[in-house]
Design an enzyme around this catalytic site. Structure first.
Site, PDB file in Angstrom:
ATOM      1  N   VAL A 172       0.845  -1.196   0.000  1.00  0.00           N
ATOM      2  CA  VAL A 172       0.000   0.000   0.000  1.00  0.00           C
ATOM      3  C   VAL A 172       0.878   1.243   0.000  1.00  0.00           C
ATOM      4  O   VAL A 172       2.021   1.217   0.458  1.00  0.00           O
ATOM      5  CB  VAL A 172      -0.959   0.037   1.209  1.00  0.00           C
ATOM      6  CG1 VAL A 172      -1.899  -1.141   1.190  1.00  0.00           C
ATOM      7  CG2 VAL A 172      -0.184   0.091   2.518  1.00  0.00           C
ATOM      8  N   LYS A 173       0.335   2.323  -0.521  1.00  0.00           N
ATOM      9  CA  LYS A 173       1.107   3.561  -0.595  1.00  0.00           C
ATOM     10  C   LYS A 173       0.956   4.309   0.723  1.00  0.00           C
ATOM     11  O   LYS A 173       0.152   5.241   0.857  1.00  0.00           O
ATOM     12  CB  LYS A 173       0.639   4.414  -1.768  1.00  0.00           C
ATOM     13  CG  LYS A 173       1.702   5.359  -2.287  1.00  0.00           C
ATOM     14  CD  LYS A 173       1.380   5.852  -3.662  1.00  0.00           C
ATOM     15  CE  LYS A 173       2.578   6.603  -4.258  1.00  0.00           C
ATOM     16  NZ  LYS A 173       2.325   7.038  -5.641  1.00  0.00           N
ATOM     17  N   ALA A 174       1.737   3.879   1.707  1.00  0.00           N
ATOM     18  CA  ALA A 174       1.680   4.457   3.045  1.00  0.00           C
ATOM     19  C   ALA A 174       3.051   5.008   3.417  1.00  0.00           C
ATOM     20  O   ALA A 174       4.073   4.587   2.873  1.00  0.00           O
ATOM     21  CB  ALA A 174       1.244   3.401   4.061  1.00  0.00           C
ATOM     22  N   LEU A 188       4.418  -2.780  -4.428  1.00  0.00           N
ATOM     23  CA  LEU A 188       3.301  -1.868  -4.604  1.00  0.00           C
ATOM     24  C   LEU A 188       2.615  -2.130  -5.949  1.00  0.00           C
ATOM     25  O   LEU A 188       3.260  -2.058  -6.998  1.00  0.00           O
ATOM     26  CB  LEU A 188       3.798  -0.422  -4.544  1.00  0.00           C
ATOM     27  CG  LEU A 188       2.717   0.660  -4.552  1.00  0.00           C
ATOM     28  CD1 LEU A 188       1.938   0.638  -3.241  1.00  0.00           C
ATOM     29  CD2 LEU A 188       3.332   2.038  -4.774  1.00  0.00           C
ATOM     30  N   TYR A 196       8.176   4.202   3.056  1.00  0.00           N
ATOM     31  CA  TYR A 196       9.313   5.013   2.644  1.00  0.00           C
ATOM     32  C   TYR A 196      10.232   5.405   3.809  1.00  0.00           C
ATOM     33  O   TYR A 196      11.420   5.638   3.603  1.00  0.00           O
ATOM     34  CB  TYR A 196       8.806   6.285   1.939  1.00  0.00           C
ATOM     35  CG  TYR A 196       7.895   5.972   0.775  1.00  0.00           C
ATOM     36  CD1 TYR A 196       8.412   5.574  -0.455  1.00  0.00           C
ATOM     37  CD2 TYR A 196       6.514   6.035   0.914  1.00  0.00           C
ATOM     38  CE1 TYR A 196       7.578   5.266  -1.526  1.00  0.00           C
ATOM     39  CE2 TYR A 196       5.670   5.721  -0.148  1.00  0.00           C
ATOM     40  CZ  TYR A 196       6.209   5.341  -1.356  1.00  0.00           C
ATOM     41  OH  TYR A 196       5.388   5.030  -2.403  1.00  0.00           O
TER      42      TYR A 196
END
Length: 237
Positions: free
Chosen positions: A114-116, A175, A120
């Site tokens: 997921v883009k959380a 992702l 990063y």
């Protein structure tokens, strides 16, 4: 636009507090995007073609008054709109990658799919070290075996061999990005076959013909120079 909304829904561990119609209307009615129809009114200059783009970034964050380790009771949905340059100075030139054999980009069972922000935060030191040594980005290996290619800090990985395009299988650490899907769809339309898992192969062969071919097709669709037969683009009137 619906693919972006679907990614937001998939990222939520509870029912998504942002219905699709709210997502769509928030983008199309954004004040900056409304002003962009008359560019002279914008507080900034939109980059010209091939120099950058206007980035639209939907974000959802927990904002309820909860200090304990539990899901948020309230959420804030916001959209940032800002002009940005292309991600890599090298653009379509070959890039030097640091192959990271110790630190994985994401761990199995975590939030790698997921883009959380957690995707990063853990790689910032590795990325800083790579750039300090002259590399453009970091190429990570799979977290379980350190044998298979994973992805980079900011992008999915594709390997081309003859008419077969390979990319890591989605198993929770990769992702399932929108760019990944569009590249796969375009590759299929150009007659390429796909393979979902592959062993690591390091070879410096410069910018590939296929990379340039697929990138050109995608750029042309995004800029309106080619027909969008997949329905990816949304026209603002």
């Amino acid at each position: 636009m619906m693919m972006n909304n679907n990614m937001l829904v998939l990222a939520c561990t509870c029912p998504c507090p942002c219905p699709s119609y709210v997502f769509t209307k928030s983008v199309t009615d954004h004040p900056i995007l409304t002003l962009s129809r008359s560019s002279s009114c914008l507080p900034f200059k939109i980059p010209p073609p091939n120099k950058g783009f206007l980035h639209i970034g939907p974000q959802l964050m927990g904002s309820g008054p909860v200090l304990s380790l539990s899901p948020a009771t309230e959420f804030t949905f916001l959209i940032t709109v800002t002009p940005v340059a292309k991600n890599f100075e090298a653009d379509l030139k070959p890039m030097d990658m640091l192959v990271e054999t110790e630190v994985p980009r994401a761990a199995s069972g975590a939030v790698g799919s997921v883009k959380a922000i957690g995707n990063y935060a853990s790689i910032m030191k590795t990325l800083d070290r790579a750039k300090a040594n002259g590399f453009s980005d970091v190429l990570y290996l799979d977290p379980a075996h350190r044998t298979y290619l994973g992805d980079t800090s900011t992008a999915n990985v594709f390997v081309v061999k003859e008419n077969i395009i390979s990319t890591p299988v989605l198993q929770g650490t990769i992702l399932p990005g929108i760019t990944r899907k569009t590249v796969i769809d375009i590759a299929k339309s150009q007659g390429f076959k796909k393979c979902w898992q592959f062993n690591v192969l390091f070879k410096d062969s410069g910018l590939g013909v296929v990379s340039e071919q697929l990138r050109t097709i995608l750029d042309d669709i995004q800029m309106g120079a080619s027909e969008d037969k997949w329905g990816w683009t949304v026209e603002f009137k």
